[in-house]
Design an enzyme around this catalytic site. Structure first.
Site, mmCIF file in Angstrom:
data_model
loop_
_atom_site.group_PDB
_atom_site.id
_atom_site.type_symbol
_atom_site.label_atom_id
_atom_site.label_comp_id
_atom_site.label_asym_id
_atom_site.label_seq_id
_atom_site.Cartn_x
_atom_site.Cartn_y
_atom_site.Cartn_z
ATOM 1 N N GLU A 1 147.096 22.203 48.718
ATOM 2 C CA GLU A 1 146.218 21.428 49.368
ATOM 3 C C GLU A 1 147.106 21.159 50.776
ATOM 4 O OE1 GLU A 1 143.409 19.925 51.195
ATOM 5 O OE2 GLU A 1 142.998 20.602 49.149
ATOM 6 N N LYS B 1 127.625 8.231 49.236
ATOM 7 C CA LYS B 1 126.756 7.430 48.247
ATOM 8 C C LYS B 1 127.008 5.865 48.552
ATOM 9 C CE LYS B 1 125.208 11.132 47.465
ATOM 10 N NZ LYS B 1 126.002 11.553 48.592
ATOM 11 N N ALA C 1 123.236 18.704 61.391
ATOM 12 C CA ALA C 1 123.471 18.844 59.937
ATOM 13 C C ALA C 1 122.722 20.240 59.558
ATOM 14 C CB ALA C 1 122.853 17.518 59.322
ATOM 15 N N GLU D 1 113.764 19.844 62.393
ATOM 16 C CA GLU D 1 113.919 21.033 61.270
ATOM 17 C C GLU D 1 113.315 22.376 62.070
ATOM 18 O OE1 GLU D 1 114.751 23.708 58.610
ATOM 19 O OE2 GLU D 1 115.525 21.705 58.827
ATOM 20 N N ALA E 1 129.080 20.101 44.577
ATOM 21 C CA ALA E 1 130.324 19.955 44.016
ATOM 22 C C ALA E 1 130.308 20.102 42.509
ATOM 23 C CB ALA E 1 130.624 18.472 43.996
ATOM 24 N N HIS F 1 143.250 17.148 52.050
ATOM 25 C CA HIS F 1 142.536 15.903 51.103
ATOM 26 C C HIS F 1 142.706 16.335 49.708
ATOM 27 C CE1 HIS F 1 140.675 14.872 55.122
ATOM 28 N NE2 HIS F 1 140.075 16.181 55.102
ATOM 29 N N HIS G 1 110.991 3.362 25.849
ATOM 30 C CA HIS G 1 110.024 2.658 26.618
ATOM 31 C C HIS G 1 110.487 1.075 26.734
ATOM 32 C CE1 HIS G 1 106.186 0.998 28.142
ATOM 33 N NE2 HIS G 1 105.981 0.112 27.258
ATOM 34 N N GLY H 1 123.882 22.712 58.091
ATOM 35 C CA GLY H 1 124.632 23.620 57.008
ATOM 36 C C GLY H 1 125.932 23.435 57.257
#
Length: 480
Positions: free
Chosen positions: A34, A51, A283, A217, A333, A37, A459, A285
């Site tokens: 590595e 997240k 963003a 987009e 991932a 990271h 439920h 890709g």
């Protein structure tokens, strides 16, 4: 004499470190290389810390609707520095966790940048790329630069943000996801170029905290890999939140101004327009990290920027394997982790190893509303020429969704009309990223509609929407 191993893994991201652990479990002498990271981009600058950011934004959003739940929140606000700090601390915890796992499994860590120099041989040198800051300390116990040999080498070097010519990130006004995750100050407005998972998650995050957001987009629909009906639902919800969405258009040029940027947008049809904002997030890709690995010298086949492999991780060169983002889409991932286990077990000679089936790899986008899917979209299923049955069930028909204050959502299932095979499942709404695995398991077990219909779902749960969608495909929905 060069140190020799059964397996050397290049790259300690989700695919790489999982490969190293599984190899050690199978008794292979293993090392991992590595350069920057431990735990890779995913845990340091991607999946996990984003997240954390989105969770802060989610709670902030709930506070703004406290009265809807009979609560009083009083005055409240946010501290972007504290939000970022929490995210970075969580990334650090993940980094340390992988270091611990390497030590626990007796995997040697070689620190530096690896290059294949001959069959079964790598040379590790000091990193040549500029590290992403803030950078975590180097692990305490690592092997030095030098020459190392192995019977097998797995390349798991991942990917990096794709950069468009003329719209190169400068770290101040034009950002990639790196800068978008740690803004020095909160922008009042952002233009986001690209509406894949990364773009939509940042659009959701910044809008939740009050920024004016415009998403541009190139393709006719947002979330291009998702089912068109689900994407349309997300577009409607985003626009309801005040996010401006421009599809079928490209950002032709970006001018830097004193106060931010001006994006020049060219729709496929209609007039050109300009939008000014504090920052632009690119963003569009990612691209595979295949450079400076010595692939050309060994003759490793690369197509469209990705290493070519079979569904067991084999390249065209014996003893050289590849997994994860560097081996092409889907760049996820969990796909890398699963490939890691498949590849290592193949190397170890285990019997009954199943190759990767990309149709059974789920995809999740953690914006508000969440999106999750697996298998074929309705359009792709029709392209196969099969006769299909499609079921839909809205969250508004689910008691738990109503109780949560989350009545907007949809579960869509697609079946082969003749065999009952589940071809695809697509979901939008609260916590669908936690629900999709039920359909992934069903597809993996080759479950038909009959087994799903006979399954008891508890439920009250959001998961009942899944069964109702299956029932609807066969004209048997109960709660709508």
């Amino acid at each position: 004499m060069a140190d020799s191993y059964d397996l050397i893994v290049i790259g300690a991201g989700p695919g790489g470190y999982v490969a190293a652990i599984r190899a050690a479990q199978l008794g292979l002498k293993t090392a991992i290389v590595e350069r920057e990271h431990m735990a890779g981009i995913c845990s340091n600058w991607g999946c996990i810390p984003t997240k954390a950011l989105l969770r802060s934004a989610e709670i902030y959003g709930h506070m703004g609707h406290a009265k809807d739940y009979g609560l009083s929140a009083g005055e409240f606000g946010f501290d972007i520095a504290a939000i970022v700090d929490r995210s970075r601390k969580i990334a650090g915890q993940m980094n340390n966790g992988v270091q611990f796992l390497m030590k626990k499994n007796k995997v040697d860590i070689i620190w530096g940048e690896a290059q294949l120099t001959a069959p079964g041989e790598i040379v590790v040198k000091k990193m040549t790329k500029k590290p992403v800051e803030p950078q975590w300390p180097q692990p305490k116990t690592v092997l030095p630069e030098g020459t190392y040999k192995a019977k097998h080498i797995i390349i798991a070097t991942g990917a990096r943000p794709r950069v468009l010519p003329g719209i190169e990130p400068d770290g101040e006004k034009i950002w990639t996801y790196f800068e978008a995750m740690k803004p020095a100050k909160f922008p009042k407005s952002v233009v986001i170029m690209g509406s894949g998972a990364i773009g939509m998650e940042f659009a959701s995050f910044y809008r939740s905290l009050g920024a004016e957001v415009t998403v541009v987009e190139l393709l006719p629909t947002i979330l291009p890999v998702e089912d068109a009906e689900i994407a349309a639902h997300v577009k409607k919800r985003f626009e309801k939140r005040g996010i401006k969405i421009i599809t079928d258009a490209k950002v032709a040029k970006v001018d830097k101004t004193k106060d931010g940027i001006t994006a020049h947008i060219e729709p496929r049809t209609g007039d050109k327009l300009t939008i000014s904002a504090d920052a632009l997030i690119s963003a569009v890709g990612v691209q595979c990290n295949t450079e400076n690995l010595g692939l050309e010298k060994l003759g490793v086949k690369v197509e469209r920027g990705a290493i070519v492999i079979d569904n067991y991780g084999r390249t065209n060169v014996p003893g050289v394997w590849a997994i994860g983002d560097v081996a092409g889409p889907p760049m996820l991932a969990h796909k890398a982790e699963h490939e890691a286990v498949i590849t290592v077990e193949t190397i170890a000679g285990l019997k009954g190893v199943h190759g990767l089936d990309k149709l059974k790899v789920p995809g999740c986008t953690y914006c508000e509303p969440q999106v999750a899917s697996v298998g074929l979209t309705e359009a792709k299923a029709k392209e196969t020429g099969r006769e299909i049955k499609v079921g839909r069930f809205p969250f508004v028909g689910n008691g738990k969704a109503i109780a949560l204050g989350e009545p907007e959502g949809l579960v869509k299932t697609i079946f082969d009309a003749k065999t009952g095979e589940l071809l695809g499942a697509h979901m939008v709404g609260a916590e669908v990223t936690e629900l999709i695995q039920g359909f992934v398991v069903a597809m993996g077990l080759e479950t038909t509609e009959e087994e799903l219909i006979h399954t008891i779902f508890p439920h009250p749960t959001l998961s009942e929407t899944m069964k109702e969608s299956v029932l609807d495909a066969y004209g048997r929905a109960l709660n709508i």
